[in-house]
Scaffold this motif. Structure first.
Motif, short mmCIF file in Angstrom:
data_model
loop_
_atom_site.label_atom_id
_atom_site.label_comp_id
_atom_site.label_asym_id
_atom_site.label_seq_id
_atom_site.Cartn_x
_atom_site.Cartn_y
_atom_site.Cartn_z
N UNK A 1 0.83 -1.20 0.00
CA UNK A 1 0.00 0.00 0.00
C UNK A 1 0.86 1.25 0.00
N UNK A 2 0.41 2.27 -0.73
CA UNK A 2 1.08 3.57 -0.70
C UNK A 2 0.02 4.66 -0.68
N UNK A 3 0.29 5.79 -0.03
CA UNK A 3 -0.67 6.89 -0.04
C UNK A 3 -0.95 7.36 -1.47
N UNK A 4 -2.18 7.72 -1.71
CA UNK A 4 -2.53 8.22 -3.06
C UNK A 4 -1.66 9.41 -3.44
N UNK A 5 -1.24 10.17 -2.46
CA UNK A 5 -0.41 11.36 -2.72
C UNK A 5 0.96 10.99 -3.28
N UNK A 6 1.36 9.72 -3.13
CA UNK A 6 2.70 9.30 -3.57
C UNK A 6 2.71 8.62 -4.93
N UNK A 7 1.60 8.55 -5.62
CA UNK A 7 1.56 7.77 -6.86
C UNK A 7 2.56 8.28 -7.89
N UNK A 8 2.67 9.58 -8.06
CA UNK A 8 3.62 10.13 -9.04
C UNK A 8 5.06 9.91 -8.58
N UNK A 9 5.32 10.09 -7.29
CA UNK A 9 6.69 9.94 -6.78
C UNK A 9 7.18 8.50 -6.91
N UNK A 10 6.28 7.55 -6.70
CA UNK A 10 6.67 6.14 -6.80
C UNK A 10 7.13 5.82 -8.20
N UNK A 11 6.43 6.33 -9.22
CA UNK A 11 6.84 6.09 -10.60
C UNK A 11 8.15 6.82 -10.91
N UNK A 12 8.31 8.02 -10.36
CA UNK A 12 9.57 8.74 -10.56
C UNK A 12 10.74 7.95 -9.99
N UNK A 13 10.52 7.36 -8.81
CA UNK A 13 11.57 6.56 -8.18
C UNK A 13 11.89 5.33 -9.02
#
Length: 332
Positions: free
Chosen positions: A174-186
């Motif tokens: 699970x990841x916060x919805x706020x992190x969706x873009x950052x996760x792909x960037x990572x």
């Protein structure tokens, strides 16, 4: 008649070329699993240097793959697809230790079979789990508050890579919805700090009442994009709810666990914070319901069901969160 001869000759040439490609890919696979990084890098083509500019890039790839695919104890098949610009070679085999079927794929230059690219994955087989139809007695609630995205979750390997392993078949990431873009960037290798993620330091809550039986809290959090070399779940808690039903909360922040072994906790009590410890490259929470208070062989994942939550704004009285659903507690 000449057309038939030409066709046969072409088939023979293709077969020879395929055999050479398979043989060379087998060598690369052996080097990869045995850590012969220098040999691999010196076999990278000019085009491949964009992906593998140095030996460190190959070492980093191995750090991501080896904890999952340790090597083939039995090779099942090899296959080749060729065109004028690329040769792709797949090798399917049974992984050492867990018996899961995986493949490795090498993309090679057509003539000299130098490396252009590499990938590896499971072959889509769901694990055989004798407890797949187990009726869970514990009434679980989500271990997070606010809106979170199910990054991995569901009954199929496509939805949930955990499904290939009986030890974590029904687990969720699970990841916060706020992190969706950052996760792909990572995932693309962009430079990010742990504090760039809303997940990092977010509170984690007990999914049901129970007794703390394991609390690991001393493992440093990884930098974004890096794995821990030996620890799979990093810092983690195991809470016993009743006989044969234990919640596992993994990848927790170092020194964030608020309870100790032997403590009784209430459902919804804050017990820790999300982190980036263990085999993870960006902050997220790993949840699993397991039948024993340990990780790995001998432990089976149980088909957890959660009560009273919302998935994509729809109230779910009891259900299993699925990949890409946006979930949150029903009372929010």
């Amino acid at each position: 008649m000449s057309r038939i001869k030409n066709t046969v000759s072409a088939a023979v040439v293709d077969e020879k070329s395929n055999r050479k490609a398979i043989a060379q890919a087998a060598i690369y696979t052996e080097w990869f699993f045995t850590g012969q990084v220098d040999s691999l890098w010196h076999s990278v083509s000019e085009k491949g240097r964009k992906r593998f500019p140095n030996t460190e890039s190959i070492s980093t790839l191995r750090q991501r793959v080896i904890p999952v695919i340790t090597g083939f104890e039995k090779v099942l098949s090899d296959s080749v697809v060729q065109n004028d610009t690329l040769v792709s070679v797949w090798r399917y085999g049974i992984n050492k230790g867990d018996g899961v079927i995986y493949y490795v794929k090498w993309s090679l230059t057509p003539n000299d079979h130098r490396i252009v690219g590499f990938s590896a994955s499971d072959a889509g087989r769901v694990a055989v789990n004798p407890k797949k139809n187990y009726k869970v007695r514990t009434k679980l609630q989500l271990p997070v508050k606010g809106e979170w995205i199910v990054f991995w979750g569901g009954p199929t390997v496509k939805q949930n890579y955990h499904a290939a392993y009986s030890t974590q078949q029904f687990a969720l990431d699970l990841m916060p919805a706020a992190d969706s873009a950052r996760t792909w960037q990572a995932a693309k290798g962009e430079a990010l700090a742990l504090t760039d993620f809303a997940c990092y330091g977010s509170p984690v809550f007990a999914p049901a009442a129970g007794k703390v039986v394991v609390a690991i809290d001393s493992i440093p959090d990884n930098q974004v994009g890096k794995f821990h070399p030996t620890s799979e779940k990093g810092n983690y808690l195991i809470i016993e709810h009743q006989k044969g039903e234990f919640s596992l909360l993994g990848h927790l922040k170092q020194n964030s666990i608020k309870v100790k072994v032997g403590d009784e906790v209430k459902a919804g009590a804050e017990v820790a914070q999300c982190g980036n410890s263990g085999r993870t490259t960006s902050p997220h929470l790993h949840f699993d319901l397991i039948d024993k208070p340990n990780i790995g062989r001998g432990t089976l994942s149980l088909p957890a069901k959660f009560y009273h939550y919302k998935a994509d704004s729809v109230l779910i009285k009891i259900g299993q969160p699925l990949q890409w659903q946006r979930i949150k507690p029903a009372f929010e």
